[in-house]
Design a protein around this motif. Structure first.
Motif, PDB file in Angstrom:
ATOM      1  N   PHE A 235       0.835  -1.211   0.000  1.00 50.18           N
ATOM      2  CA  PHE A 235       0.000   0.000   0.000  1.00 50.18           C
ATOM      3  C   PHE A 235       0.866   1.256   0.000  1.00 50.18           C
ATOM      4  O   PHE A 235       0.629   2.192  -0.776  1.00 50.18           O
ATOM      5  N   ALA A 236       1.877   1.302   0.876  1.00 54.09           N
ATOM      6  CA  ALA A 236       2.722   2.493   1.002  1.00 54.09           C
ATOM      7  C   ALA A 236       3.419   2.815  -0.317  1.00 54.09           C
ATOM      8  O   ALA A 236       3.519   3.984  -0.712  1.00 54.09           O
ATOM      9  N   ARG A 237       3.907   1.798  -0.993  1.00 55.32           N
ATOM     10  CA  ARG A 237       4.614   2.040  -2.247  1.00 55.32           C
ATOM     11  C   ARG A 237       3.676   2.411  -3.382  1.00 55.32           C
ATOM     12  O   ARG A 237       4.056   3.156  -4.295  1.00 55.32           O
ATOM     13  N   GLU A 238       2.456   1.887  -3.350  1.00 56.01           N
ATOM     14  CA  GLU A 238       1.467   2.274  -4.362  1.00 56.01           C
ATOM     15  C   GLU A 238       1.015   3.719  -4.145  1.00 56.01           C
ATOM     16  O   GLU A 238       0.818   4.469  -5.096  1.00 56.01           O
ATOM     17  N   ALA A 260       0.849  -2.240  16.477  1.00 53.32           N
ATOM     18  CA  ALA A 260       1.975  -1.434  16.000  1.00 53.32           C
ATOM     19  C   ALA A 260       1.466  -0.172  15.329  1.00 53.32           C
ATOM     20  O   ALA A 260       0.322  -0.104  14.869  1.00 53.32           O
ATOM     21  N   GLU A 261       2.318   0.823  15.298  1.00 54.59           N
ATOM     22  CA  GLU A 261       2.084   2.014  14.494  1.00 54.59           C
ATOM     23  C   GLU A 261       3.076   2.004  13.350  1.00 54.59           C
ATOM     24  O   GLU A 261       4.243   1.645  13.547  1.00 54.59           O
ATOM     25  N   MET A 262       2.588   2.356  12.155  1.00 51.60           N
ATOM     26  CA  MET A 262       3.447   2.277  10.974  1.00 51.60           C
ATOM     27  C   MET A 262       3.869   3.668  10.513  1.00 51.60           C
ATOM     28  O   MET A 262       3.046   4.570  10.392  1.00 51.60           O
ATOM     29  N   ASP A 263       5.169   3.816  10.286  1.00 54.05           N
ATOM     30  CA  ASP A 263       5.737   5.033   9.722  1.00 54.05           C
ATOM     31  C   ASP A 263       6.189   4.761   8.297  1.00 54.05           C
ATOM     32  O   ASP A 263       6.522   3.619   7.938  1.00 54.05           O
ATOM     33  N   ILE A 264       6.200   5.801   7.483  1.00 55.56           N
ATOM     34  CA  ILE A 264       6.798   5.693   6.149  1.00 55.56           C
ATOM     35  C   ILE A 264       7.953   6.687   6.063  1.00 55.56           C
ATOM     36  O   ILE A 264       7.983   7.686   6.784  1.00 55.56           O
ATOM     37  N   SER A 265       8.897   6.398   5.209  1.00 56.39           N
ATOM     38  CA  SER A 265       9.981   7.357   4.983  1.00 56.39           C
ATOM     39  C   SER A 265       9.370   8.621   4.392  1.00 56.39           C
ATOM     40  O   SER A 265       8.514   8.566   3.515  1.00 56.39           O
ATOM     41  N   CYS A 266       9.771   9.753   4.923  1.00 57.33           N
ATOM     42  CA  CYS A 266       9.170  11.034   4.534  1.00 57.33           C
ATOM     43  C   CYS A 266       9.252  11.233   3.018  1.00 57.33           C
ATOM     44  O   CYS A 266      10.342  11.224   2.435  1.00 57.33           O
ATOM     45  N   VAL A 283       7.416   9.477   9.003  1.00 57.29           N
ATOM     46  CA  VAL A 283       6.108  10.076   9.280  1.00 57.29           C
ATOM     47  C   VAL A 283       5.110   8.964   9.579  1.00 57.29           C
ATOM     48  O   VAL A 283       4.980   8.008   8.804  1.00 57.29           O
ATOM     49  N   GLU A 284       4.407   9.071  10.692  1.00 54.42           N
ATOM     50  CA  GLU A 284       3.408   8.052  11.057  1.00 54.42           C
ATOM     51  C   GLU A 284       2.170   8.208  10.181  1.00 54.42           C
ATOM     52  O   GLU A 284       1.680   9.315   9.961  1.00 54.42           O
ATOM     53  N   ILE A 285       1.621   7.081   9.692  1.00 52.05           N
ATOM     54  CA  ILE A 285       0.416   7.161   8.853  1.00 52.05           C
ATOM     55  C   ILE A 285      -0.736   6.271   9.316  1.00 52.05           C
ATOM     56  O   ILE A 285      -1.878   6.518   8.944  1.00 52.05           O
ATOM     57  N   LEU A 286      -0.463   5.214  10.125  1.00 53.48           N
ATOM     58  CA  LEU A 286      -1.577   4.344  10.497  1.00 53.48           C
ATOM     59  C   LEU A 286      -1.224   3.480  11.699  1.00 53.48           C
ATOM     60  O   LEU A 286      -0.068   3.364  12.091  1.00 53.48           O
ATOM     61  N   GLY A 287      -2.268   2.864  12.280  1.00 58.27           N
ATOM     62  CA  GLY A 287      -2.104   1.884  13.343  1.00 58.27           C
ATOM     63  C   GLY A 287      -2.576   0.528  12.855  1.00 58.27           C
ATOM     64  O   GLY A 287      -3.455   0.430  11.977  1.00 58.27           O
TER      65      GLY A 287
END
Length: 346
Positions: A235-238, A260-266, A283-287
Motif C-alpha cells: 500500500f505504502a509504495r502504491e 503497531a504504528e506504521m511510519d513511512i519514509s518522509c 512520518v506516522e500514517i496508520l495503526g
C-alpha cells in the motif's frame, strides 16, 4: 382642454409597447415618475373649476391605473418571452457553467480503496450512529476506558450504562464496522471500511470534531503478522512511490495484539530529515495489529481456528502527506480557491 389631454394620454398608454426592460423603464419614467405626465396633471388639477374637479380627478386616476396595468402587462410579456425563448447565443462558450471537481479527501479515499481493492479487499460500510456494543464492548474496550467518556465521544443517548445496546453515539472510529461485519459473517473475508467518524475535540489546524478513516480487516486460517506487513508495504509504495520504506513500532490498541504504528519514509525529503517529519526522516500514517482473540470470540468466530489482522488510517493524514495541507480546517470550509487546486488530480 385638460380633459382632452387626459384622453390623448389614455390612448397613448393603451398603445404602449416595449421590447426590453430598458424601454419599459423609460415608459414608467414618462408616465408615473415624479416628473411624469400623471404628476404634471395633478399640478394642473389645482386650477380646475370646482364643478369639474370630480370628473377630472376620476380621469386622472383612470390614467394612472391604466399606465400601471399596462406596464405590469409589458413586464409579464417580457418575462414570458425570455423564459420560452429558443434563441441560441452562438457566441457563448461551450461550457458556460464552471464544472466542479472531486474533493481532495474523496480523491485520496478513492485511491486508498482502489489500492486495497486490487489486493482483494471488498467494501463494507457500517452506521455512523451506532451503539456502545459495537463501537467499544465487542472491540475489547474496558468499561472505564477513556474513549467512552463524554469528553471524547459524542453520546446521543446514555440512559443505562449497563445496557451497552442502549448507549447510542456517533462512532468515534470505523473499527466498529468490523464488529458489525464479523457478527454476521464467518471467515474467510477481507474487507475495507471507509467512513466519517466523530470525536469531541477542539477544532484547530491539527484536529477536528469530525474526520475520515479507512479500516481494513482480514480473517482466515494461518494469517500472520508477516501478511500484514507485506500488505502495508505494498500500500505504502502504491500510494507514495516505489522507493517508500516502512517501519513498524510497538504500540497498544484494545482490539489488536500485538499492535503497531506504521511510519513511512518522509516523501517530502526522501528520509533525509525536514521540518515536516521533524527531522527524523519518518512520518506516522496508520495503526495496525493482529485481531485480539477476544474480538473474534465476541463476534462468534472460533479464535483457535482463525486469526486475522486489522489496520486503520486517517484520510486527512494521507491527504496531508500527498498534498502538504497544513491546516485540517481547509478540508471542511469549502473555499473554492482551495478546492480548485485539486482540479488536475481528478
Amino acid at each position: 382642454m385638460l380633459l382632452e389631454k387626459i384622453e390623448s394620454l389614455l390612448k397613448e398608454v393603451s398603445e404602449m409597447s416595449a421590447s426590453n426592460a430598458e424601454e419599459i423603464e423609460q415608459l414608467r419614467l414618462k408616465y408615473l415618475s415624479k416628473k411624469g405626465e400623471v404628476n404634471e396633471l395633478m399640478g394642473e388639477f389645482r386650477n380646475v373649476a370646482k364643478e369639474e374637479k370630480k370628473t377630472i380627478g376620476m380621469k386622472i386616476n383612470e390614467l394612472k391605473n391604466a399606465a400601471t396595468e399596462k406596464l405590469n402587462s409589458l413586464r409579464a410579456q417580457l418575462e414570458e418571452a425570455e423564459a420560452t425563448s429558443d434563441d441560441i447565443d452562438l457566441t457563448r462558450t461551450a461550457y458556460p457553467i464552471e464544472l466542479g471537481t472531486r474533493h481532495p479527501l474523496t480523491i485520496v479515499r478513492n485511491e486508498i480503496i482502489d489500492i486495497f481493492s486490487r489486493m482483494g479487499f471488498t467494501l463494507f460500510q457500517g452506521p455512523e450512529v451506532d451503539d456502545d456494543k459495537h463501537v467499544f464492548t465487542m472491540l475489547n474496550f474496558a468499561a472505564d476506558h477513556p474513549a467512552r467518556d463524554m469528553q471524547d465521544t459524542f453520546f446521543i443517548e446514555r440512559s443505562n450504562p449497563k445496557d451497552v445496546t442502549k448507549n447510542i453515539l456517533l462512532r468515534s472510529h470505523t473499527s466498529g464496522d468490523e464488529a458489525h461485519f464479523m457478527e454476521h459473517h464467518q471467515p474467510p473475508f477481507r474487507i475495507l471500511c471507509p467512513g466519517r467518524v466523530y470525536r469531541n475535540e477542539a477544532i484547530s489546524a491539527r484536529a477536528h470534531c469530525f474526520f475520515h478513516q479507512v479500516e481494513g480487516l482480514y480473517v482466515d486460517k494461518n494469517v500472520s503478522f508477516t501478511d500484514l506487513k507485506q500488505v502495508l508495504l505494498t500500500f505504502a509504495r502504491e500510494m507514495f512511490g516505489p522507493d517508500t520504506k516502512i517501519r513498524l513500532r510497538p504500540s497498544y490498541f484494545p482490539f489488536t495484539e500485538p499492535s503497531a504504528e506504521m511510519d513511512i519514509s518522509c516523501n517530502i525529503c526522501g528520509g533525509k530529515g525536514c521540518g515536516f517529519c521533524k527531522h527524523t526522516g519518518w512520518v506516522e500514517i496508520l495503526g495496525c495489529g493482529m485481531v485480539d482473540p477476544h474480538d473474534l470470540e465476541a463476534c462468534g468466530i472460533d479464535s483457535s481456528v482463525y486469526t486475522g489482522y486489522a489496520f486503520g488510517m486517517g484520510v486527512e493524514r494521507i491527504a496531508n502527506l500527498k498534498y502538504r495541507v497544513s491546516d485540517l480546517r481547509m478540508f471542511s470550509e469549502n473555499d473554492t480557491r482551495f478546492l480548485r487546486e485539486f482540479e488536475s488530480a481528478n
